[in-house]
Motif scaffolding. Sequence first.
Motif, PDB file in Angstrom:
ATOM      1  N   GLU A  22     -12.611  -6.710  -7.990  1.00  0.00           N
ATOM      2  CA  GLU A  22     -13.157  -5.798  -9.135  1.00  0.00           C
ATOM      3  C   GLU A  22     -14.471  -5.823  -9.472  1.00  0.00           C
ATOM      4  O   GLU A  22     -15.120  -6.740  -8.611  1.00  0.00           O
ATOM      5  N   GLU A  41      -0.309   0.389   8.035  1.00  0.00           N
ATOM      6  CA  GLU A  41      -1.326   0.532   6.938  1.00  0.00           C
ATOM      7  C   GLU A  41      -2.582   1.375   7.580  1.00  0.00           C
ATOM      8  O   GLU A  41      -3.324   1.999   6.802  1.00  0.00           O
ATOM      9  N   ALA A  75      -8.916  -1.453  -4.309  1.00  0.00           N
ATOM     10  CA  ALA A  75      -7.568  -0.778  -4.495  1.00  0.00           C
ATOM     11  C   ALA A  75      -6.683  -1.237  -3.876  1.00  0.00           C
ATOM     12  O   ALA A  75      -5.274  -1.476  -4.039  1.00  0.00           O
ATOM     13  N   SER A  76      -7.122  -0.979  -2.207  1.00  0.00           N
ATOM     14  CA  SER A  76      -5.853  -1.577  -1.252  1.00  0.00           C
ATOM     15  C   SER A  76      -5.550  -2.973  -1.257  1.00  0.00           C
ATOM     16  O   SER A  76      -4.291  -3.229  -1.259  1.00  0.00           O
ATOM     17  N   TYR A  77      -6.406  -3.658  -1.696  1.00  0.00           N
ATOM     18  CA  TYR A  77      -6.078  -5.124  -1.971  1.00  0.00           C
ATOM     19  C   TYR A  77      -5.161  -5.327  -3.016  1.00  0.00           C
ATOM     20  O   TYR A  77      -4.392  -6.122  -2.848  1.00  0.00           O
ATOM     21  N   GLU A  78      -5.468  -4.808  -4.262  1.00  0.00           N
ATOM     22  CA  GLU A  78      -4.554  -4.946  -5.089  1.00  0.00           C
ATOM     23  C   GLU A  78      -3.267  -4.211  -5.046  1.00  0.00           C
ATOM     24  O   GLU A  78      -2.306  -4.860  -5.532  1.00  0.00           O
ATOM     25  N   TYR A  79      -3.032  -3.397  -4.107  1.00  0.00           N
ATOM     26  CA  TYR A  79      -1.714  -2.813  -3.539  1.00  0.00           C
ATOM     27  C   TYR A  79      -1.135  -3.651  -2.360  1.00  0.00           C
ATOM     28  O   TYR A  79      -0.018  -3.217  -2.126  1.00  0.00           O
ATOM     29  N   GLY A  80      -1.698  -4.529  -2.160  1.00  0.00           N
ATOM     30  CA  GLY A  80      -0.992  -5.747  -1.155  1.00  0.00           C
ATOM     31  C   GLY A  80      -1.407  -5.330   0.202  1.00  0.00           C
ATOM     32  O   GLY A  80      -0.784  -5.507   1.240  1.00  0.00           O
ATOM     33  N   LEU A  81      -2.333  -4.323   0.420  1.00  0.00           N
ATOM     34  CA  LEU A  81      -2.607  -3.822   1.803  1.00  0.00           C
ATOM     35  C   LEU A  81      -4.058  -4.745   2.237  1.00  0.00           C
ATOM     36  O   LEU A  81      -4.755  -5.262   1.431  1.00  0.00           O
TER      37      LEU A  81
END
Length: 191
Positions: free
Chosen positions: A81, A13, A152-158
């Motif tokens: 968000e 990551e 955005a990174s949290y939403e993509y599982g990072l």
Amino acid sequence: MEARQSAWRIYRESLPILVVSLAGGIFAGSVLGSEGMTSGFERFPGMLLLLPAFLATRGNVYGALGARISSGLHQGMIDPEFSRDRRLVNAIAASYINGISVSVFIAVLSWGILQVLGRESARLVELVSIMLLSGVLTSTTLIFGMLTLVFASYEYGLDPDNLIGPIVTTLGDFFGVFFLFIALTVAGVIF
């Protein structure tokens, strides 16, 4: 085995954002070495003294904000968000005030040090104006840019903890130097 997978995940990551950070650092260096920037430094003596402190505080102030947001995401206290969440708004407001006030403080401190050392310096009002403008522009951009990337990174599982350090330092250097260039240009027209 679990520790090995965790280390591999952190590496996987972090590597892309480190490559992007490298490119951002090179861009910031090219702006810093540009003719417009060096002529601005010559016109407003003292800028070289305050530049390292200005860039360092971008990472310190907004790195703390990023860590606070990341902890809030992991604990489920902040949604990923933009919203009127009181915790999020308070964290942003505190960082914004810190970022701008420390910029002005750096200008005053640098001017004072140059006076004590008997070195050539731009007028106090010039240094404060340059730092105030670049501080406002950098703070606004860093807050929204960092939040967008972290959410955005949290939403993509990072895991945002793996990304915040490189993101904040890159955005701080990139936009810090760029907006300092703009502030020097504006100050050159006004003063």
